[in-house]
Scaffold this active site. Sequence first.
Site, PDB file in Angstrom:
ATOM      1  N   ASP A 237      32.350  39.830  42.508  1.00 35.50           N
ATOM      2  CA  ASP A 237      32.296  40.951  43.451  1.00 35.50           C
ATOM      3  C   ASP A 237      33.667  41.615  43.466  1.00 35.50           C
ATOM      4  O   ASP A 237      34.640  41.037  43.971  1.00 35.50           O
ATOM      5  CB  ASP A 237      31.930  40.462  44.859  1.00 35.50           C
ATOM      6  CG  ASP A 237      30.532  39.877  44.913  1.00 35.50           C
ATOM      7  OD1 ASP A 237      29.651  40.420  44.225  1.00 35.50           O
ATOM      8  OD2 ASP A 237      30.334  38.886  45.631  1.00 35.50           O
ATOM      9  N   LEU A 238      33.768  42.785  42.930  1.00 29.14           N
ATOM     10  CA  LEU A 238      35.044  43.449  42.704  1.00 29.14           C
ATOM     11  C   LEU A 238      35.864  43.564  43.982  1.00 29.14           C
ATOM     12  O   LEU A 238      35.406  44.127  44.984  1.00 29.14           O
ATOM     13  CB  LEU A 238      34.805  44.839  42.106  1.00 29.14           C
ATOM     14  CG  LEU A 238      36.068  45.652  41.763  1.00 29.14           C
ATOM     15  CD1 LEU A 238      36.900  44.926  40.710  1.00 29.14           C
ATOM     16  CD2 LEU A 238      35.668  47.044  41.271  1.00 29.14           C
ATOM     17  N   ASP A 239      37.095  43.031  43.942  1.00 34.17           N
ATOM     18  CA  ASP A 239      38.053  43.107  45.050  1.00 34.17           C
ATOM     19  C   ASP A 239      37.499  42.560  46.355  1.00 34.17           C
ATOM     20  O   ASP A 239      37.907  42.979  47.443  1.00 34.17           O
ATOM     21  CB  ASP A 239      38.522  44.555  45.256  1.00 34.17           C
ATOM     22  CG  ASP A 239      39.355  45.064  44.087  1.00 34.17           C
ATOM     23  OD1 ASP A 239      39.999  44.240  43.424  1.00 34.17           O
ATOM     24  OD2 ASP A 239      39.343  46.282  43.833  1.00 34.17           O
ATOM     25  N   ALA A 240      36.569  41.622  46.273  1.00 29.45           N
ATOM     26  CA  ALA A 240      35.937  41.092  47.482  1.00 29.45           C
ATOM     27  C   ALA A 240      35.987  39.571  47.529  1.00 29.45           C
ATOM     28  O   ALA A 240      35.241  38.952  48.282  1.00 29.45           O
ATOM     29  CB  ALA A 240      34.491  41.569  47.577  1.00 29.45           C
TER      30      ALA A 240
END
Length: 294
Positions: A237-240
């Site tokens: 989950d991108l940047d999460a």
Amino acid sequence: MVCVSNPERRYVISFGCPDRTGIIARISGFLAEHGGWIVEAAYHTDPDTGWFFTRQVVRADSLPFDATELRARFAEVAKSLSAESSWQVSDSGERRRAVILVSKAGHCLYDLLGRVASGELDVDVAAVIGNHTSLGDITRAHGIPFHHVPFPSGNAEAKSAAFAEVRKLVDEHDPHAVVLARFMQVLPADLCEAWAGRALNIHHSFLPSFVGARPYHQAHARGVKLIGATCHYVTADLDAGPIVDQDVIRVDHGDSVEDMVRKGRDIEKVTLARGLRWHLEGRVLVHGNRTVVF
């Protein structure tokens, strides 16, 4: 049986498990049974999830065996407490290794290399890998190998091959940490899984408000009063991913875009270095998408 005589050497035990009575007694009893001298202990209970977390630091020379034997014996304790599979025993006498991934922006790399050179950050940087060559000279000046792996734009097959090469270069060193020091490529899901709990990323804290290019310009136009940075573990989950550390600094109407960029870079450097140090010291426990940092 091996007795470690260095009084400064430490074994660190950390884990999470379902909360219940008697956990601390079980841990301390196990250590006391073998003469373990606890020099630091931290505990946290999360009432929302019902989980208990702990980090125990023991003098290595107080135990009649080494870290390998400690792991084998503590496995029974962990099993009896239904501890997560991520429980670990680390040895401060074992050197930590890191591989750093970079693109063009050098502020985080310069900062990390300086901290390592001065002894402030106790880790061996095994290699720096960049998808551009601009940071090769400073890396080699510190006596560290630099590997250039180009990422052709608009070519999915070539990008996949590039990531395969990066993975090969990283895995050769079996690092304790893979640091994305402003590496401007999105890790594919298979790498996120392979490096889960080891890959650390740093980015500005404007997300999700100001996504895409020129976030500081967007923030300046919006008149924000706080800027910051987030250090987190990398997930699909991108940047999460689970957050390790965050920090902020105030800005006002008198700050230009350039001022905000400079201040943002300062916060990024400090936050990444702090998050990496905590990770290497075994102070970060991950549970789901949250962390406990002792």
